[in-house]
Design an enzyme around this catalytic site. Structure first.
Site, PDB file in Angstrom:
ATOM      1  N   VAL A  59      18.450  -5.233  35.225  1.00  0.00           N
ATOM      2  CA  VAL A  59      19.628  -4.400  34.916  1.00  0.00           C
ATOM      3  C   VAL A  59      20.621  -5.186  34.044  1.00  0.00           C
ATOM      4  CG1 VAL A  59      21.617  -3.207  35.956  1.00  0.00           C
ATOM      5  CG2 VAL A  59      19.359  -3.082  37.044  1.00  0.00           C
ATOM      6  N   GLY A  60      21.224  -4.487  33.074  1.00  0.00           N
ATOM      7  CA  GLY A  60      22.241  -5.110  32.214  1.00  0.00           C
ATOM      8  C   GLY A  60      21.666  -6.287  31.451  1.00  0.00           C
ATOM      9  N   LYS A 119      12.691  -1.488  26.728  1.00  0.00           N
ATOM     10  CA  LYS A 119      12.644  -1.629  25.254  1.00  0.00           C
ATOM     11  C   LYS A 119      13.185  -3.000  24.867  1.00  0.00           C
ATOM     12  CE  LYS A 119      16.971  -1.935  24.263  1.00  0.00           C
ATOM     13  NZ  LYS A 119      17.618  -3.003  23.568  1.00  0.00           N
ATOM     14  N   ASP A 176      20.222   4.289  22.798  1.00  0.00           N
ATOM     15  CA  ASP A 176      18.823   3.884  23.008  1.00  0.00           C
ATOM     16  C   ASP A 176      17.945   4.996  23.578  1.00  0.00           C
ATOM     17  OD1 ASP A 176      19.103   1.266  22.205  1.00  0.00           O
ATOM     18  OD2 ASP A 176      19.331   0.461  24.231  1.00  0.00           O
TER      19      ASP A 176
HETATM   20  C1  LIG Z   1      22.416  -3.127  21.906  1.00  0.00           C
HETATM   21  C2  LIG Z   1      21.411  -2.016  22.078  1.00  0.00           C
HETATM   22  C3  LIG Z   1      20.229  -2.294  21.122  1.00  0.00           C
HETATM   23  O1  LIG Z   1      19.200  -1.353  21.268  1.00  0.00           O
HETATM   24  O2  LIG Z   1      20.893  -1.850  23.381  1.00  0.00           O
HETATM   25  P1  LIG Z   1      20.911  -2.888  24.644  1.00  0.00           P
HETATM   26  O3  LIG Z   1      20.261  -4.135  24.158  1.00  0.00           O
HETATM   27  O4  LIG Z   1      22.326  -3.109  25.077  1.00  0.00           O
HETATM   28  O5  LIG Z   1      20.085  -2.209  25.707  1.00  0.00           O
HETATM   29  C4  LIG Z   1      22.038  -0.654  21.708  1.00  0.00           C
HETATM   30  O6  LIG Z   1      22.634  -0.678  20.455  1.00  0.00           O
HETATM   31  C5  LIG Z   1      23.027  -0.178  22.743  1.00  0.00           C
HETATM   32  O7  LIG Z   1      22.509   1.011  23.213  1.00  0.00           O
HETATM   33  P2  LIG Z   1      23.178   1.822  24.433  1.00  0.00           P
HETATM   34  O8  LIG Z   1      23.472   0.913  25.553  1.00  0.00           O
HETATM   35  O9  LIG Z   1      22.303   3.011  24.655  1.00  0.00           O
HETATM   36  O10 LIG Z   1      24.543   2.234  23.750  1.00  0.00           O
HETATM   37  P3  LIG Z   1      25.609   3.363  24.105  1.00  0.00           P
HETATM   38  O11 LIG Z   1      25.538   3.669  25.567  1.00  0.00           O
HETATM   39  O12 LIG Z   1      25.464   4.476  23.129  1.00  0.00           O
HETATM   40  O13 LIG Z   1      26.967   2.589  23.797  1.00  0.00           O
HETATM   41  C6  LIG Z   1      27.468   1.585  24.662  1.00  0.00           C
HETATM   42  C7  LIG Z   1      28.469   0.755  23.898  1.00  0.00           C
HETATM   43  O14 LIG Z   1      27.774  -0.152  23.010  1.00  0.00           O
HETATM   44  C8  LIG Z   1      28.460  -0.277  21.780  1.00  0.00           C
HETATM   45  N1  LIG Z   1      27.594   0.234  20.685  1.00  0.00           N
HETATM   46  C9  LIG Z   1      26.430   0.875  20.970  1.00  0.00           C
HETATM   47  C10 LIG Z   1      25.608   1.326  19.954  1.00  0.00           C
HETATM   48  C11 LIG Z   1      26.023   1.115  18.621  1.00  0.00           C
HETATM   49  N2  LIG Z   1      25.280   1.550  17.595  1.00  0.00           N
HETATM   50  N3  LIG Z   1      27.181   0.477  18.359  1.00  0.00           N
HETATM   51  C12 LIG Z   1      27.969   0.018  19.373  1.00  0.00           C
HETATM   52  O15 LIG Z   1      29.023  -0.577  19.115  1.00  0.00           O
HETATM   53  C13 LIG Z   1      29.746   0.520  21.926  1.00  0.00           C
HETATM   54  O16 LIG Z   1      30.734  -0.375  22.425  1.00  0.00           O
HETATM   55  C14 LIG Z   1      29.385   1.547  22.988  1.00  0.00           C
HETATM   56  O17 LIG Z   1      30.513   2.021  23.695  1.00  0.00           O
HETATM   57  N1  LIG Z   2      19.531   3.873  36.032  1.00  0.00           N
HETATM   58  C1  LIG Z   2      20.198   2.785  35.606  1.00  0.00           C
HETATM   59  N2  LIG Z   2      19.549   1.629  35.413  1.00  0.00           N
HETATM   60  C2  LIG Z   2      20.202   0.534  34.950  1.00  0.00           C
HETATM   61  N3  LIG Z   2      21.512   0.498  34.707  1.00  0.00           N
HETATM   62  C3  LIG Z   2      22.211   1.622  34.872  1.00  0.00           C
HETATM   63  C4  LIG Z   2      21.592   2.800  35.330  1.00  0.00           C
HETATM   64  N4  LIG Z   2      22.531   3.746  35.402  1.00  0.00           N
HETATM   65  C5  LIG Z   2      23.681   3.174  35.022  1.00  0.00           C
HETATM   66  N5  LIG Z   2      23.512   1.890  34.707  1.00  0.00           N
HETATM   67  C6  LIG Z   2      24.563   0.931  34.254  1.00  0.00           C
HETATM   68  O1  LIG Z   2      24.317   0.644  32.880  1.00  0.00           O
HETATM   69  C7  LIG Z   2      24.658  -0.713  32.584  1.00  0.00           C
HETATM   70  C8  LIG Z   2      23.673  -1.259  31.567  1.00  0.00           C
HETATM   71  O2  LIG Z   2      22.427  -1.401  32.200  1.00  0.00           O
HETATM   72  P1  LIG Z   2      21.025  -1.438  31.428  1.00  0.00           P
HETATM   73  O3  LIG Z   2      20.749  -0.132  30.792  1.00  0.00           O
HETATM   74  O4  LIG Z   2      20.018  -1.963  32.398  1.00  0.00           O
HETATM   75  O5  LIG Z   2      21.283  -2.586  30.374  1.00  0.00           O
HETATM   76  P2  LIG Z   2      21.327  -2.708  28.808  1.00  0.00           P
HETATM   77  O6  LIG Z   2      22.301  -1.666  28.294  1.00  0.00           O
HETATM   78  O7  LIG Z   2      21.804  -4.099  28.587  1.00  0.00           O
HETATM   79  O8  LIG Z   2      19.949  -2.511  28.307  1.00  0.00           O
HETATM   80  C9  LIG Z   2      24.651  -1.461  33.920  1.00  0.00           C
HETATM   81  O9  LIG Z   2      25.882  -2.124  34.093  1.00  0.00           O
HETATM   82  C10 LIG Z   2      24.437  -0.402  34.986  1.00  0.00           C
HETATM   83  O10 LIG Z   2      25.401  -0.421  36.025  1.00  0.00           O
END
Ligand SMILES: C[C@@](CO)(OP(=O)(O)O)[C@H](O)COP(=O)(O)OP(=O)(O)OC[C@H]1O[C@@H](n2ccc(N)nc2=O)[C@H](O)[C@@H]1O
Ligand SMILES: Nc1ncnc2c1ncn2[C@@H]1O[C@H](COP(=O)(O)OP(=O)(O)O)[C@@H](O)[C@H]1O
Length: 316
Positions: A127-128, A32, A168
């Protein structure tokens, strides 16, 4: 004295028909990105997470998750493959914390079943990277288990379970294009013919997607904390972009290079560090890639289509 009588072929067929058929469910789940990401205040009831208003778009870089039943009482197993496993490859990575395994546990609890399932994940999503790879794997595992156990739960029920695992994940169950509110878990699907979809397209969120990915990862909580301290850039439609660039300056370099090379939009994907560029033409796509290579603006370049959706396939 008892005499062993060999079963007839009809008896064997009848016995076979009584056995649960061993099937493998394979789900290809896309990454995404966030076409827009407005970040509001934090809420204690959401575990300190921020209020969001975002347009999610699923991008056609797919992780593959398979699920197969294991013998009762033997628990789960997980095999991971792929050339780019990031921190999942580290010996300290606990497979019980893998998002797909957490999704299996959540499904088992909701269904009142034991998590006797063999999972495999083939990772292609960096990843990440702000591309939701862990959420995609969790969503894929939920879709696979729903089918493996013949639950056929409505998507609303799966979304409720997914929301307990991560912001997400509810979106990743269906992909496509959608608006996310709440902490990102409240999903309103956007039809391709919806005026908002057409408006986004006219703003340049159209054409081929070119992803610039990196060896280094960013931690989502760290990016949100940095955003809390510094705020959003004035013109940024992704409010986390300035925070991500401050932690990973090469992402900023890739955005500038992509826009100069003809991208109609270029931005940090979610919490970064990946950069997503939309290329309106094949020539623009090639210019963006050439420019990133020449300027060493990304470590890995991936071409993809968007919006994408999960694909479920069942084999006996
Ligand atoms: C920023 C976004 C944008 O879509 O995704 P990524 O780009 O990292 O994948 C999301 O908000 C991330 O989604 P996701 O990674 O599923 O979040 P969660 O596991 O629920 O939360 C991880 C951490 O992100 C922060 N968090 C997440 C969602 C939110 N609305 N507010 C936050 O502050 C918090 O510190 C939380 O502890
Ligand atoms: N199946 C998985 N794939 C990717 N990352 C994972 C998974 N399970 C746990 N994680 C942990 O989640 C963290 C965030 O990874 P990812 O979901 O790829 O990134 P983001 O949250 O930035 O979109 C990583 O540090 C990773 O160790």
């Amino acid at each position: 004295m008892t005499t062993a009588i060999a079963p007839t072929i009809e008896q064997l067929h009848a016995e076979y028909a009584m056995q649960p058929q061993s099937i493998t469910v394979r789900v290809d789940c896309p990454a995404k990105t966030n076409l827009t990401l407005a970040v509001g205040p934090t809420h204690a009831e959401w575990g300190g997470r921020h209020a969001l208003d975002t347009i999610y778009c699923a991008v056609g870089v797919y992780d593959t998750v398979t699920a197969t039943a294991k013998a009762p009482g033997t628990g789960f197993s997980l095999e991971l493959e792929g050339a780019h496993l990031g921190d999942l490859a580290s010996s300290s990575s606990d497979m019980r914390r893998n998002h797909a395994v957490l999704a299996l546990f959540a499904m088992a609890e909701a269904a009142g079943r034991e998590p006797d399932v063999a999972l495999t994940i083939t990772k292609r999503i960096p990843v990440g990277a702000g591309l939701g790879g862990g959420s995609a794997d969790a969503a894929a595992a939920m879709l696979a288990i729903d089918r493996l156990w013949n639950l056929n739960w409505p998507i609303a029920k799966l979304r409720t379970i997914a929301a307990t695992l991560g912001a997400d994940m509810p979106f990743c169950l269906t992909g496509g294009l959608a608006r996310g509110t709440g902490f990102g878990e409240q999903i309103e699907d956007i039809d391709p013919t919806d005026p908002l979809a057409l408006e986004l397209s006219s703003q340049g969120f159209a054409g081929e997607v070119i992803i610039g990915a990196y060896q280094s990862q960013l931690s989502t909580p760290e990016v949100y904390h940095t955003f809390d301290a510094m705020g959003a850039g004035a013109a940024d439609r992704n409010h986390l972009q300035a925070a991500a660039i401050s932690l990973h300056p090469r992402s900023g370099k890739a955005i500038t290079a992509a826009l100069e090379a003809g991208a109609s939009q270029a931005f940090v994907s979610g919490s970064g560090p990946s950069v997503v560029a939309f290329a309106p033409t094949e020539a623009a796509a090639q210019h963006i890639i050439d420019s990133w290579v020449l300027q060493d603006a990304a470590d890995r370049i991936i071409r993809a289509k968007a919006p994408a959706t999960p694909v479920i396939c069942v084999t006996q």
